[in-house]
Design an enzyme around this catalytic site. Structure first.
Site, short mmCIF file in Angstrom:
data_model
loop_
_atom_site.label_atom_id
_atom_site.label_comp_id
_atom_site.label_asym_id
_atom_site.label_seq_id
_atom_site.Cartn_x
_atom_site.Cartn_y
_atom_site.Cartn_z
N ARG A 121 29.21 26.18 38.36
CA ARG A 121 30.43 26.37 39.13
C ARG A 121 30.15 26.41 40.63
O ARG A 121 29.32 27.17 41.10
CB ARG A 121 31.12 27.67 38.70
CG ARG A 121 31.61 27.56 37.28
CD ARG A 121 32.26 28.81 36.75
NE ARG A 121 32.98 28.45 35.52
CZ ARG A 121 34.00 29.12 35.04
NH1 ARG A 121 34.45 30.17 35.67
NH2 ARG A 121 34.60 28.72 33.93
N SER A 166 45.78 38.46 16.95
CA SER A 166 45.63 37.85 18.26
C SER A 166 45.66 36.32 18.16
O SER A 166 44.95 35.73 17.35
CB SER A 166 44.29 38.32 18.85
OG SER A 166 43.98 37.64 20.04
N THR A 200 36.39 27.95 29.66
CA THR A 200 37.82 28.12 29.92
C THR A 200 38.65 27.28 28.95
O THR A 200 39.73 27.70 28.51
CB THR A 200 38.14 27.76 31.39
OG1 THR A 200 37.24 28.48 32.24
CG2 THR A 200 39.56 28.11 31.77
N THR A 227 40.17 54.21 39.29
CA THR A 227 39.99 53.20 40.32
C THR A 227 41.03 53.43 41.42
O THR A 227 42.13 53.91 41.14
CB THR A 227 40.10 51.78 39.71
OG1 THR A 227 39.70 50.82 40.68
CG2 THR A 227 41.50 51.45 39.23
N THR A 228 40.66 53.11 42.64
CA THR A 228 41.57 53.29 43.77
C THR A 228 42.80 52.41 43.59
O THR A 228 42.69 51.26 43.17
CB THR A 228 40.85 52.95 45.09
OG1 THR A 228 39.72 53.81 45.20
CG2 THR A 228 41.76 53.13 46.29
N LYS A 253 50.03 35.69 40.80
CA LYS A 253 50.28 34.26 40.64
C LYS A 253 51.61 33.90 41.33
O LYS A 253 51.64 33.83 42.55
CB LYS A 253 50.15 33.88 39.18
CG LYS A 253 48.65 33.97 38.80
CD LYS A 253 48.26 33.84 37.37
CE LYS A 253 46.75 34.06 37.24
NZ LYS A 253 46.25 34.11 35.89
N HIS A 305 51.76 33.76 33.42
CA HIS A 305 52.08 32.44 33.96
C HIS A 305 53.56 32.13 33.91
O HIS A 305 53.96 30.97 33.96
CB HIS A 305 51.27 31.36 33.24
CG HIS A 305 49.82 31.45 33.55
ND1 HIS A 305 49.27 30.92 34.69
CD2 HIS A 305 48.81 32.09 32.91
CE1 HIS A 305 47.98 31.20 34.73
NE2 HIS A 305 47.69 31.91 33.65
N THR A 353 51.49 39.65 36.11
CA THR A 353 50.62 39.76 37.29
C THR A 353 51.47 39.64 38.55
O THR A 353 52.53 39.02 38.53
CB THR A 353 49.53 38.68 37.30
OG1 THR A 353 48.63 38.94 38.38
CG2 THR A 353 50.10 37.28 37.47
N SER A 394 48.02 28.89 29.83
CA SER A 394 47.92 28.28 31.16
C SER A 394 47.07 27.02 31.22
O SER A 394 47.15 26.30 32.19
CB SER A 394 47.36 29.30 32.13
OG SER A 394 45.98 29.46 31.91
#
Ligand SMILES: *Cc1c(COP(=O)(O)O)cnc(C)c1O
Length: 414
Positions: free
Chosen positions: A21, A136, A362, A276-277, A247, A216, A244, A188
């Site tokens: 990558r 799933s 992916t 976590t912050t 996106k 998505h 999310t 996606s």
């Protein structure tokens, strides 16, 4: 033990398979999307980005930029703590209200990313439900798979969008046993839709909870951007909706929307939420502005669908192997990792077109592809250039425009 060689060998293996990558060193220029400045040695000084998940260009919209600047001026840069210990600003509370309202749920909970929201929520829900089984979809995103692993409960994988297979698996489980069906509304990489209604029907029939990743789709589908479930009038039938802010909303962060009881449990127990912050005020302010804007405005959604349809049609007209995708995503099949990288290198260096090659893991091996994401800001001029460039590269590399052997590979892999 030569420690270094372990890592070198791992990378060498990736390289041999042609899927090493390389990140494009670009600089997005606010207000000029999809154009970006190119900082790498190769290619022209400015390139057109054709693979961004900033699907509606909201990342550079004046509405989000002003909200981000305003939040920094008023609250400063960092949130200053975890949500529990001083890191909940009023902006976080407002954003969660907007998101609960967006999905017609009692409550919502914001996380530092969509990945974290899937991982933290699924693992927590699965651990809380006694003797839970997760069902799933085989094409589920890596972040859901991480959550399923973290749930440390049995999982059954159903063939992609295969309702008969899902029903067969459900039938094999006692009615009273806890079950969670995890799936997506837009997959996606292929751009196909999940079978939300039919899966909710099965969930009702076999007494299961449903978990829908709308990453998505939020912002892009439904009259207020509530996703495919909103577009199809199904939001109230899904137990947990996940999305999310990174996106279509053009910011960063992830969330779930569900009943008050589910959200309160995840808020109280999930380590990925607690330790976590919390998101920075600029991000939260911008995301709230973006969600609000897209609740009220359909201009971006309409233009987005039109642009995606136009790009698909134009590429098909010149015989390029556009994969069948009913959504806004335009996958073009190459079918080999080395060639896929060569195609994108040439597009970049010769034509100033940036499309990242999509390789294993992916997508399945043999289905390597270009994943093109048109946005409302890709005008006719850049579409013309894209079509010409792809035709040029396809001819130059001797790739035929009609590739039966790759179609076969694709069918076999799916
Ligand atoms: C991108 C993605 C995520 C993760 O969202 P981020 O906010 O980028 O962490 C989750 N699910 C799917 C299907 C995705 O494509």
């Amino acid at each position: 033990m030569r420690y270094e060689s372990v890592f070198e060998d791992a990378v060498a293996k990736v390289r041999r398979e042609g899927r090493y990558r390389v990140f494009a060193d670009l600089e997005r220029q606010a207000g000029r999307f999809p154009w970006a400045r190119n900082h790498s040695e190769e290619g022209p000084p400015e390139v057109v980005v054709w693979c961004s998940n900033d699907y509606l260009g909201m990342g550079q919209n004046a509405v989000t930029r002003e909200a981000a600047c305003d939040a920094v001026e008023r609250l400063g840069t960092g949130a200053g703590g975890t949500r529990n210990i001083s890191g909940t600003t009023h902006l976080h509370v407002v954003l969660e209200r907007e998101l609960a309202d967006l999905h017609g749920k009692e409550a919502a909970l914001v996380f530092t990313s969509g990945y974290v929201s899937n991982d933290a929520t699924i693992s927590t829900v699965a651990q809380l439900l006694p003797d839970c089984v997760i069902l799933s979809d085989e094409m589920n995103h890596a972040s859901m798979i991480a959550g399923i692993r973290g749930g440390r409960c049995p999982k059954l994988i159903f063939r992609h969008n295969d309702l008969d297979h899902l029903e067969e698996l459900l039938k094999g489980l006692p009615y009273e046993r806890a079950k969670l069906i995890a799936f997506e509304s837009v997959y996606s990489m292929d751009g196909d839709f999940g079978e939300i209604e039919a899966i909710c029907d099965l969930a009702d029939k076999y007494n299961a909870m449903t978990y829908l990743d709308e990453v998505h789709a939020v912002g892009m589908y439904g009259p207020r951007g509530g996703g495919v479930a909103e577009a199809r009038g199904l939001m109230d039938r899904v137990t947990i909706i996940q999305g999310t802010l990174a996106k279509a909303y053009g910011c960063m962060g992830g969330y779930i929307a569900a009943s008050a009881a589910v959200v309160d449990a995840v808020r109280s127990i999930a380590p990925g939420f607690i330790f976590t912050t919390s998101l920075a005020p600029a991000v939260v302010g911008a995301a709230t502005a973006s969600v609000r804007h897209l609740k009220a405005s359909n201009v971006e959604r309409t233009r987005h669908q039109e642009r995606a349809a136009t790009v698909k049609r134009r590429l098909r007209e010149v015989g390029l192997p556009v994969m069948n995708s009913p959504s806004h995503i335009v996958p073009v099949l190459v079918g080999d990792p080395v060639r896929c990288k060569q195609v994108t290198d040439r597009l970049f260096e010769k034509h100033g077109i940036y499309i990242q090659p999509i390789n294993y893991p992916t997508v399945p091996r043999g289905t390597e592809r270009l994943r093109i994401t048109p946005t409302p800001l890709h005008d006719d001029h850049v579409v013309d250039r894209l079509v010409d460039a792809l035709v040029d590269v396809w001819h130059e590399m001797g790739l035929d425009v009609d590739r039966p052997q790759l179609e076969t590979a694709l069918a076999a892999a799916s």
